[in-house]
Design a protein around this motif. Structure first.
Motif, PDB file in Angstrom:
ATOM      1  N   THR A 238       0.835  -1.212   0.000  1.00  0.00           N
ATOM      2  CA  THR A 238       0.000   0.000   0.000  1.00  0.00           C
ATOM      3  C   THR A 238       0.864   1.254   0.000  1.00  0.00           C
ATOM      4  O   THR A 238       0.615   2.198  -0.761  1.00  0.00           O
ATOM      5  CB  THR A 238      -0.927  -0.002   1.229  1.00  0.00           C
ATOM      6  N   ILE A 239       1.887   1.276   0.843  1.00  0.00           N
ATOM      7  CA  ILE A 239       2.766   2.444   0.909  1.00  0.00           C
ATOM      8  C   ILE A 239       3.535   2.613  -0.401  1.00  0.00           C
ATOM      9  O   ILE A 239       3.663   3.727  -0.932  1.00  0.00           O
ATOM     10  CB  ILE A 239       3.738   2.307   2.100  1.00  0.00           C
ATOM     11  N   ALA A 240       4.042   1.506  -0.950  1.00  0.00           N
ATOM     12  CA  ALA A 240       4.783   1.570  -2.217  1.00  0.00           C
ATOM     13  C   ALA A 240       3.888   2.061  -3.350  1.00  0.00           C
ATOM     14  O   ALA A 240       4.336   2.832  -4.223  1.00  0.00           O
ATOM     15  CB  ALA A 240       5.359   0.200  -2.549  1.00  0.00           C
ATOM     16  N   PHE A 241       2.621   1.632  -3.356  1.00  0.00           N
ATOM     17  CA  PHE A 241       1.685   2.083  -4.393  1.00  0.00           C
ATOM     18  C   PHE A 241       1.468   3.591  -4.325  1.00  0.00           C
ATOM     19  O   PHE A 241       1.497   4.285  -5.360  1.00  0.00           O
ATOM     20  CB  PHE A 241       0.349   1.362  -4.254  1.00  0.00           C
ATOM     21  N   LEU A 242       1.231   4.119  -3.138  1.00  0.00           N
ATOM     22  CA  LEU A 242       0.958   5.556  -2.992  1.00  0.00           C
ATOM     23  C   LEU A 242       2.154   6.385  -3.457  1.00  0.00           C
ATOM     24  O   LEU A 242       1.998   7.379  -4.170  1.00  0.00           O
ATOM     25  CB  LEU A 242       0.620   5.871  -1.535  1.00  0.00           C
ATOM     26  N   ILE A 243       3.344   5.962  -3.071  1.00  0.00           N
ATOM     27  CA  ILE A 243       4.540   6.694  -3.490  1.00  0.00           C
ATOM     28  C   ILE A 243       4.717   6.599  -5.006  1.00  0.00           C
ATOM     29  O   ILE A 243       5.011   7.601  -5.683  1.00  0.00           O
ATOM     30  CB  ILE A 243       5.783   6.139  -2.757  1.00  0.00           C
ATOM     31  N   GLY A 244       4.537   5.410  -5.573  1.00  0.00           N
ATOM     32  CA  GLY A 244       4.667   5.237  -7.011  1.00  0.00           C
ATOM     33  C   GLY A 244       3.638   6.035  -7.792  1.00  0.00           C
ATOM     34  O   GLY A 244       3.945   6.622  -8.836  1.00  0.00           O
ATOM     35  N   PHE A 245       2.410   6.073  -7.299  1.00  0.00           N
ATOM     36  CA  PHE A 245       1.336   6.803  -7.982  1.00  0.00           C
ATOM     37  C   PHE A 245       1.632   8.300  -8.050  1.00  0.00           C
ATOM     38  O   PHE A 245       1.524   8.920  -9.119  1.00  0.00           O
ATOM     39  CB  PHE A 245       0.014   6.561  -7.260  1.00  0.00           C
ATOM     40  N   PHE A 246       2.018   8.889  -6.941  1.00  0.00           N
ATOM     41  CA  PHE A 246       2.298  10.328  -6.929  1.00  0.00           C
ATOM     42  C   PHE A 246       3.563  10.653  -7.720  1.00  0.00           C
ATOM     43  O   PHE A 246       3.653  11.703  -8.364  1.00  0.00           O
ATOM     44  CB  PHE A 246       2.420  10.823  -5.485  1.00  0.00           C
ATOM     45  N   LEU A 247       4.530   9.734  -7.717  1.00  0.00           N
ATOM     46  CA  LEU A 247       5.742   9.954  -8.493  1.00  0.00           C
ATOM     47  C   LEU A 247       5.434   9.976  -9.984  1.00  0.00           C
ATOM     48  O   LEU A 247       5.908  10.865 -10.714  1.00  0.00           O
ATOM     49  CB  LEU A 247       6.754   8.853  -8.179  1.00  0.00           C
ATOM     50  N   ARG A 248       4.629   8.991 -10.460  1.00  0.00           N
ATOM     51  CA  ARG A 248       4.295   8.952 -11.890  1.00  0.00           C
ATOM     52  C   ARG A 248       3.462  10.162 -12.296  1.00  0.00           C
ATOM     53  O   ARG A 248       3.614  10.686 -13.416  1.00  0.00           O
ATOM     54  CB  ARG A 248       3.523   7.655 -12.212  1.00  0.00           C
ATOM     55  N   SER A 249       2.597  10.633 -11.416  1.00  0.00           N
ATOM     56  CA  SER A 249       1.800  11.829 -11.710  1.00  0.00           C
ATOM     57  C   SER A 249       2.689  13.056 -11.867  1.00  0.00           C
ATOM     58  O   SER A 249       2.373  13.978 -12.631  1.00  0.00           O
ATOM     59  CB  SER A 249       0.775  12.056 -10.597  1.00  0.00           C
ATOM     60  N   TRP A 250       3.799  13.061 -11.158  1.00  0.00           N
ATOM     61  CA  TRP A 250       4.708  14.206 -11.202  1.00  0.00           C
ATOM     62  C   TRP A 250       5.631  14.159 -12.419  1.00  0.00           C
ATOM     63  O   TRP A 250       6.034  15.200 -12.954  1.00  0.00           O
ATOM     64  CB  TRP A 250       5.542  14.219  -9.917  1.00  0.00           C
ATOM     65  N   LEU A 251       5.934  12.964 -12.912  1.00  0.00           N
ATOM     66  CA  LEU A 251       6.894  12.800 -14.005  1.00  0.00           C
ATOM     67  C   LEU A 251       6.261  12.985 -15.385  1.00  0.00           C
ATOM     68  O   LEU A 251       6.559  12.246 -16.327  1.00  0.00           O
ATOM     69  CB  LEU A 251       7.549  11.416 -13.925  1.00  0.00           C
ATOM     70  N   THR A 252       5.410  13.969 -15.539  1.00  0.00           N
ATOM     71  CA  THR A 252       4.751  14.194 -16.826  1.00  0.00           C
ATOM     72  C   THR A 252       5.691  14.789 -17.864  1.00  0.00           C
ATOM     73  O   THR A 252       5.430  14.705 -19.067  1.00  0.00           O
ATOM     74  CB  THR A 252       3.553  15.133 -16.636  1.00  0.00           C
ATOM     75  N   PHE A 253       6.774  15.392 -17.437  1.00  0.00           N
ATOM     76  CA  PHE A 253       7.716  16.049 -18.344  1.00  0.00           C
ATOM     77  C   PHE A 253       8.794  15.086 -18.863  1.00  0.00           C
ATOM     78  O   PHE A 253       9.633  15.456 -19.678  1.00  0.00           O
ATOM     79  CB  PHE A 253       8.395  17.228 -17.636  1.00  0.00           C
ATOM     80  N   VAL A 254       8.763  13.828 -18.392  1.00  0.00           N
ATOM     81  CA  VAL A 254       9.778  12.841 -18.741  1.00  0.00           C
ATOM     82  C   VAL A 254       9.219  11.905 -19.817  1.00  0.00           C
ATOM     83  O   VAL A 254       8.033  11.556 -19.771  1.00  0.00           O
ATOM     84  CB  VAL A 254      10.198  12.033 -17.489  1.00  0.00           C
ATOM     85  N   PRO A 255      10.011  11.487 -20.805  1.00  0.00           N
ATOM     86  CA  PRO A 255       9.547  10.483 -21.787  1.00  0.00           C
ATOM     87  C   PRO A 255       8.972   9.261 -21.082  1.00  0.00           C
ATOM     88  O   PRO A 255       9.501   8.822 -20.055  1.00  0.00           O
ATOM     89  CB  PRO A 255      10.818  10.142 -22.571  1.00  0.00           C
ATOM     90  N   TYR A 256       7.901   8.711 -21.667  1.00  0.00           N
ATOM     91  CA  TYR A 256       7.124   7.685 -20.963  1.00  0.00           C
ATOM     92  C   TYR A 256       7.963   6.473 -20.571  1.00  0.00           C
ATOM     93  O   TYR A 256       7.759   5.884 -19.509  1.00  0.00           O
ATOM     94  CB  TYR A 256       5.927   7.247 -21.817  1.00  0.00           C
ATOM     95  N   PHE A 257       8.927   6.086 -21.403  1.00  0.00           N
ATOM     96  CA  PHE A 257       9.702   4.890 -21.087  1.00  0.00           C
ATOM     97  C   PHE A 257      10.615   5.125 -19.889  1.00  0.00           C
ATOM     98  O   PHE A 257      10.759   4.255 -19.021  1.00  0.00           O
ATOM     99  CB  PHE A 257      10.531   4.458 -22.302  1.00  0.00           C
ATOM    100  N   LEU A 258      11.221   6.305 -19.817  1.00  0.00           N
ATOM    101  CA  LEU A 258      12.053   6.636 -18.659  1.00  0.00           C
ATOM    102  C   LEU A 258      11.204   6.750 -17.400  1.00  0.00           C
ATOM    103  O   LEU A 258      11.619   6.316 -16.313  1.00  0.00           O
ATOM    104  CB  LEU A 258      12.812   7.941 -18.913  1.00  0.00           C
ATOM    105  N   ALA A 259      10.015   7.326 -17.546  1.00  0.00           N
ATOM    106  CA  ALA A 259       9.112   7.429 -16.397  1.00  0.00           C
ATOM    107  C   ALA A 259       8.699   6.042 -15.907  1.00  0.00           C
ATOM    108  O   ALA A 259       8.596   5.802 -14.693  1.00  0.00           O
ATOM    109  CB  ALA A 259       7.875   8.243 -16.781  1.00  0.00           C
TER     110      ALA A 259
END
Length: 504
Positions: A442-463
């Motif tokens: 659960t904790i790993a999911f929340l951190i991963g979700f917010f991180l991916r939401s923030w990485l919108t400026f990065v190419p999708y494969f690197l994200a």
């Protein structure tokens, strides 16, 4: 305790080697799907998918459930040092599925036009069906023959053939043929060549593990009636299980365009990556069930069942979290036209997560303990449910309906099998260690979700790579901080001794 430690030691050794093979094999298979999707496009890739599904159904009937029966009886005859029956069994594992495959192959070859045009309405599928019909006897013999070697509680021969040689040969030849423009025909011919090569290797490794199989000094004894009486019910059960896995794609092929089948195939194959850890553990776990059950060592059997199930679930959970957070990015690897399958991918991944726990091992508990008819009843009930759900949902909701129907069916059958094992064997597969796994996830999911939401400026494969790595790191760190179970410590200690990091 010494006996339990010895069994765990064998579990770790075999599962570890199998897991290494599974990683490489999964990479080969997934890369094959990705490259074929690039070259062929979603429509032709969908036709290839339908052809391979028909092949898998034909191969399943050709095997007659023998891939499970030979594992059980190899383990029993080996423990009893009954070489004459063991030799007969190994020969039956090659010859019986080959002869059966000839019958089903001829049938498929002669009815290929009817299946392609009359059922799917896709006449261009006919040549592919004729090629896979020729491959049936070879593929069936490879499966049964190489699974028989795991009855010796040795995983490496199955890894060599099933996990490495077969997928690599198929990848190399399929990509070569499709690159020069042979399209659907080339992709299916590649599989035919791969199974012929793999059958030759299977026979060679069978001889290397049991040289008496070619010795004229030992006359084989064929217990065909006993073997088939055990295996055939499992064959029908495997058919029902395959129906549950492939009903969605087959009905999509009937109700929807071939392109949608190709997109759904990409999603389903991605979800199947999550079975990587479970399959690795099952490879060595299955023959142990027959051995421990025949010796009446139920306490040890229950301990291994719970530990292997929890390991499988704990190792699969981070893969599920990555799919949930980055599903659209993952399907983007196949091409932009495949990204619309991201939500069906998440649903299918949820079904595979349910399969990763005790339910995924419970089916082998039932089969290897001689309760194959009880397993068959559950398979029949869930197959009927799955077909009904797909008929109801696919015409209305397409890929989404197929994914929901399949996800519900997989979850249902695993819950039923857990209940069956408890009622028949009085063994349950859960312990308090699951709470640690779910908390860390659960904790790993929340951190991963917010991180991916923030990485919108990065190419999708690197994200994708950065988010997946973060989820793995957070999840693993949290599990380590919360501490390991006693059984885990035993196994890790054995692993450390084997690697030379700890003293005996």
């Amino acid at each position: 305790m010494a006996e339990i430690n010895a069994t765990f030691n064998k579990l770790v050794k075999g599962a570890g080697f199998s897991f290494a093979g599974q990683i490489i094999s999964t990479g080969f298979k997934y890369l094959t799907q990705v490259i074929l999707a690039w070259i062929l496009g979603s429509e032709v890739f969908g036709l290839y998918t339908l052809g391979m599904i028909v092949y898998q159904l034909g191969e399943l009937f050709s095997r007659m459930g023998l891939e499970t029966g030979v594992v059980r009886y190899v383990s029993i005859y080996l423990n009893a040092e009954d070489k004459v029956r063991l030799k007969g069994l190994l020969w039956q594992g090659i010859i019986l599925p080959f002869l059966s495959g000839i019958v089903f192959g001829i049938t498929l070859f002669l009815t290929s036009d009817l299946i392609a045009q009359g059922i799917f309405g896709k006449p261009e599928l006919t040549p592919a069906l004729k090629i896979v019909a020729i491959a049936l006897p070879f593929g069936a013999s490879v499966t049964v023959g190489i699974f028989a070697t795991t009855g010796f509680e040795i995983a490496k021969y199955k890894v060599y053939v099933w996990e490495l040689l077969l997928p690599f040969t198929n990848l190399l030849i399929a990509v070569s043929f499709c690159t020069v423009g042979w399209g659907l025909w080339g992709a299916t011919v590649a599989w035919l060549i791969a199974v012929i090569v793999s059958l030759a290797a299977t026979i060679y490794f069978t001889w290397s593990i049991f040289p008496a199989v070619f010795s004229s000094k030992i006359q084989p004894v064929f217990e065909s009636k006993q073997l088939l009486a055990f295996s055939l019910p499992l064959s029908f059960g495997s058919f029902l299980w395959l129906v549950m896995l492939w009903t969605d794609a087959l009905m999509l092929g009937y109700f929807r365009p071939a392109a949608e089948v190709g997109i759904y195939r990409a999603a389903s194959q991605t979800a199947l990556l999550m079975t990587l850890f479970t399959r690795s553990l099952v490879t060595i776990f299955t023959p142990m069930i027959a051995k421990l059950y025949s010796k009446g060592e139920f306490e040890q059997l229950g301990t291994i069942f719970r530990t292997a199930s929890r390991w499988s679930f704990s190792l699969t959970l981070p893969l599920f979290l990555i799919v949930v957070v980055t599903g659209k990015d993952i399907l983007g690897v196949f091409g932009t036209e495949f990204t619309i399958g991201w939500l069906p991918l998440i649903i299918l991944a949820g079904g595979q997560l349910a399969r990763a726990g005790p339910g995924g091992f419970a089916m082998h508990m039932l089969a290897m303990s001689g309760h194959q008819y009880l397993k068959l009843f559950g398979d029949l009930l869930l197959a009927i449910t799955n077909i009904g759900l797909n008929i109801l949902m696919i015409p209305r909701w397409g890929m989404m309906g197929a994914a929901v129907a399949t996800g519900i069916s997989i979850l249902g059958i695993n819950l039923l099998r857990i209940l069956q094992v408890y009622l028949v064997l009085r063994i349950q597969g859960f312990n308090l260690g699951y709470f640690k796994t779910i908390t860390a996830g659960t904790i790993a999911f929340l951190i991963g979700f917010f991180l991916r939401s923030w990485l919108t400026f990065v190419p999708y494969f690197l994200a994708l790579l950065f988010t997946a790595g973060t989820i793995f790191l957070v999840y693993g760190t949290l599990l380590w901080i919360m501490g390991l179970e006693e059984d885990d410590l035993i196994i890790f200690r054995k692993m450390g001794q084997r690697l030379g990091l700890l003293k005996n």
